[in-house]
Write a protein that holds these residues in place. Structure first.
Motif, PDB file in Angstrom:
ATOM      1  N   TRP A 110       0.799  -1.217   0.000  1.00  0.00           N
ATOM      2  CA  TRP A 110       0.000   0.000   0.000  1.00  0.00           C
ATOM      3  C   TRP A 110       0.834   1.270   0.000  1.00  0.00           C
ATOM      4  N   MET A 111       2.026   1.255   0.587  1.00  0.00           N
ATOM      5  CA  MET A 111       2.843   2.477   0.577  1.00  0.00           C
ATOM      6  C   MET A 111       3.333   2.796  -0.827  1.00  0.00           C
ATOM      7  N   THR A 112       3.804   1.790  -1.540  1.00  0.00           N
ATOM      8  CA  THR A 112       4.250   1.987  -2.922  1.00  0.00           C
ATOM      9  C   THR A 112       3.081   2.451  -3.779  1.00  0.00           C
ATOM     10  N   HIS A 113       1.959   1.763  -3.651  1.00  0.00           N
ATOM     11  CA  HIS A 113       0.788   2.129  -4.449  1.00  0.00           C
ATOM     12  C   HIS A 113       0.267   3.512  -4.060  1.00  0.00           C
ATOM     13  N   GLY A 114       0.457   3.884  -2.803  1.00  0.00           N
ATOM     14  CA  GLY A 114       0.064   5.219  -2.354  1.00  0.00           C
ATOM     15  C   GLY A 114       0.856   6.307  -3.061  1.00  0.00           C
ATOM     16  N   PHE A 115       2.160   6.078  -3.251  1.00  0.00           N
ATOM     17  CA  PHE A 115       2.976   7.054  -3.993  1.00  0.00           C
ATOM     18  C   PHE A 115       2.524   7.157  -5.447  1.00  0.00           C
ATOM     19  N   TRP A 116       2.265   6.008  -6.074  1.00  0.00           N
ATOM     20  CA  TRP A 116       1.778   6.036  -7.454  1.00  0.00           C
ATOM     21  C   TRP A 116       0.461   6.806  -7.516  1.00  0.00           C
ATOM     22  N   ALA A 117      -0.450   6.476  -6.607  1.00  0.00           N
ATOM     23  CA  ALA A 117      -1.770   7.108  -6.606  1.00  0.00           C
ATOM     24  C   ALA A 117      -1.665   8.614  -6.379  1.00  0.00           C
ATOM     25  N   ALA A 118      -0.780   9.042  -5.488  1.00  0.00           N
ATOM     26  CA  ALA A 118      -0.627  10.478  -5.220  1.00  0.00           C
ATOM     27  C   ALA A 118      -0.189  11.227  -6.476  1.00  0.00           C
ATOM     28  N   ALA A 119       0.802  10.684  -7.179  1.00  0.00           N
ATOM     29  CA  ALA A 119       1.272  11.334  -8.407  1.00  0.00           C
ATOM     30  C   ALA A 119       0.180  11.326  -9.474  1.00  0.00           C
ATOM     31  N   LEU A 120      -0.493  10.199  -9.628  1.00  0.00           N
ATOM     32  CA  LEU A 120      -1.547  10.096 -10.641  1.00  0.00           C
ATOM     33  C   LEU A 120      -2.736  10.993 -10.309  1.00  0.00           C
ATOM     34  N   LEU A 121      -3.078  11.114  -9.034  1.00  0.00           N
ATOM     35  CA  LEU A 121      -4.161  12.016  -8.630  1.00  0.00           C
ATOM     36  C   LEU A 121      -3.795  13.470  -8.907  1.00  0.00           C
ATOM     37  N   ALA A 122      -2.528  13.830  -8.700  1.00  0.00           N
ATOM     38  CA  ALA A 122      -2.087  15.198  -9.010  1.00  0.00           C
ATOM     39  C   ALA A 122      -2.238  15.471 -10.503  1.00  0.00           C
ATOM     40  N   VAL A 123      -1.834  14.529 -11.324  1.00  0.00           N
ATOM     41  CA  VAL A 123      -1.980  14.680 -12.776  1.00  0.00           C
ATOM     42  C   VAL A 123      -3.459  14.783 -13.141  1.00  0.00           C
ATOM     43  N   LEU A 124      -4.267  13.932 -12.554  1.00  0.00           N
ATOM     44  CA  LEU A 124      -5.699  13.908 -12.831  1.00  0.00           C
ATOM     45  C   LEU A 124      -6.377  15.202 -12.381  1.00  0.00           C
ATOM     46  N   ALA A 125      -6.070  15.651 -11.188  1.00  0.00           N
ATOM     47  CA  ALA A 125      -6.736  16.820 -10.609  1.00  0.00           C
ATOM     48  C   ALA A 125      -6.296  18.130 -11.259  1.00  0.00           C
ATOM     49  N   TRP A 126      -5.013  18.231 -11.589  1.00  0.00           N
ATOM     50  CA  TRP A 126      -4.490  19.508 -12.076  1.00  0.00           C
ATOM     51  C   TRP A 126      -4.249  19.523 -13.578  1.00  0.00           C
ATOM     52  N   ALA A 127      -4.655  18.480 -14.266  1.00  0.00           N
ATOM     53  CA  ALA A 127      -4.512  18.406 -15.729  1.00  0.00           C
ATOM     54  C   ALA A 127      -3.096  18.767 -16.164  1.00  0.00           C
ATOM     55  N   ILE A 128      -2.138  18.144 -15.528  1.00  0.00           N
ATOM     56  CA  ILE A 128      -0.736  18.407 -15.838  1.00  0.00           C
ATOM     57  C   ILE A 128      -0.431  17.736 -17.172  1.00  0.00           C
ATOM     58  N   SER A 129      -0.539  18.506 -18.263  1.00  0.00           N
ATOM     59  CA  SER A 129      -0.419  17.882 -19.574  1.00  0.00           C
ATOM     60  C   SER A 129       0.505  18.617 -20.525  1.00  0.00           C
ATOM     61  N   GLN A 130       1.393  19.436 -20.040  1.00  0.00           N
ATOM     62  CA  GLN A 130       2.306  20.145 -20.925  1.00  0.00           C
ATOM     63  C   GLN A 130       3.393  19.185 -21.383  1.00  0.00           C
ATOM     64  N   GLY A 131       3.006  18.256 -22.228  1.00  0.00           N
ATOM     65  CA  GLY A 131       3.948  17.270 -22.745  1.00  0.00           C
ATOM     66  C   GLY A 131       4.723  17.808 -23.926  1.00  0.00           C
ATOM     67  N   PRO A 132       5.679  17.043 -24.427  1.00  0.00           N
ATOM     68  CA  PRO A 132       6.507  17.498 -25.533  1.00  0.00           C
ATOM     69  C   PRO A 132       5.704  17.829 -26.788  1.00  0.00           C
ATOM     70  N   ILE A 133       4.638  17.086 -27.059  1.00  0.00           N
ATOM     71  CA  ILE A 133       3.832  17.352 -28.244  1.00  0.00           C
ATOM     72  C   ILE A 133       3.199  18.735 -28.144  1.00  0.00           C
ATOM     73  N   ARG A 134       2.605  19.040 -27.002  1.00  0.00           N
ATOM     74  CA  ARG A 134       1.968  20.345 -26.819  1.00  0.00           C
ATOM     75  C   ARG A 134       3.000  21.466 -26.781  1.00  0.00           C
ATOM     76  N   ALA A 135       4.158  21.208 -26.205  1.00  0.00           N
ATOM     77  CA  ALA A 135       5.199  22.233 -26.152  1.00  0.00           C
ATOM     78  C   ALA A 135       5.678  22.579 -27.562  1.00  0.00           C
ATOM     79  N   VAL A 136       5.907  21.562 -28.378  1.00  0.00           N
ATOM     80  CA  VAL A 136       6.341  21.796 -29.758  1.00  0.00           C
ATOM     81  C   VAL A 136       5.236  22.487 -30.526  1.00  0.00           C
ATOM     82  N   LYS A 137       4.011  22.018 -30.360  1.00  0.00           N
ATOM     83  CA  LYS A 137       2.863  22.602 -31.043  1.00  0.00           C
ATOM     84  C   LYS A 137       2.759  24.094 -30.722  1.00  0.00           C
ATOM     85  N   GLY A 138       2.933  24.449 -29.463  1.00  0.00           N
ATOM     86  CA  GLY A 138       2.820  25.839 -29.051  1.00  0.00           C
ATOM     87  C   GLY A 138       3.934  26.716 -29.575  1.00  0.00           C
TER      88      GLY A 138
END
Length: 166
Positions: A110-138
């Motif tokens: 559960w501790m390992t999975h908790g770290f994964w879940a925390a990072a994934l929830l941050a991505v999910l909640a804050w729409a952290i999506s400035q990936g290389p494709i979007r950066a190049v596109k912009g």
């Protein structure tokens, strides 16, 4: 007190982009590596079929289907998340996989999975999506450059609209 204020001021200057990148990349790499252990070339290993039949027996999902779904998801979703494409959907898929793994496969981790879940929830909640494709596109074409091309064909204007959109 002054030292704490200085520390807080310096910590507030940490750029968001590298943090966002790490929140996407590190959980994605965990799942990618797991997916790689399930395949030889483009075929699912015999050991993977065995594990899903014997060790990972999930309720409601036949082991053959679960093996294919997990293998495809562990290869596709991390790539999408790292590139910043369908980021929230990818993070949600990996979060769902994390929950299944935690509940049915490795409840003691559960501790390992908790770290994964925390990072994934941050991505999910804050729409952290400035990936290389979007950066190049912009950076490829700014909106002002596209306006200069307004006399061009419709396809060019549509491309400029797509390239200028966030």
């Amino acid at each position: 007190m002054k030292l704490l204020q200085t520390f807080n001021r310096l910590a507030a200057r940490i750029p968001a982009d590298p943090v966002a990148l790490m929140l996407r990349v590190f959980p994605a790499l965990v799942f990618w590596q797991s997916g790689q252990t399930k395949v030889e070339g483009f075929r699912i290993k015999e050991s993977t079929w065995f594990l899903f039949e014997q060790e990972y027996a999930l309720p409601l999902i036949p082991p053959e289907m679960a093996a294919v779904m997990a293998t495809v998801a562990e290869h596709l979703l991390p790539v999408l998340m790292i590139l910043g494409l369908l980021t929230r959907l990818s993070a949600f898929g990996l979060l769902a996989m994390t929950a299944v793994i935690q509940i049915f496969v490795s409840p003691g981790a559960w501790m390992t999975h908790g770290f994964w879940a925390a990072a994934l929830l941050a991505v999910l909640a804050w729409a952290i999506s400035q990936g290389p494709i979007r950066a190049v596109k912009g950076r490829l074409l700014s909106h002002s450059r596209c306006e200069a091309l307004s006399c061009c064909r419709v396809q060019t204007r549509l491309a400029c609209t797509w390239l200028a959109s966030p």
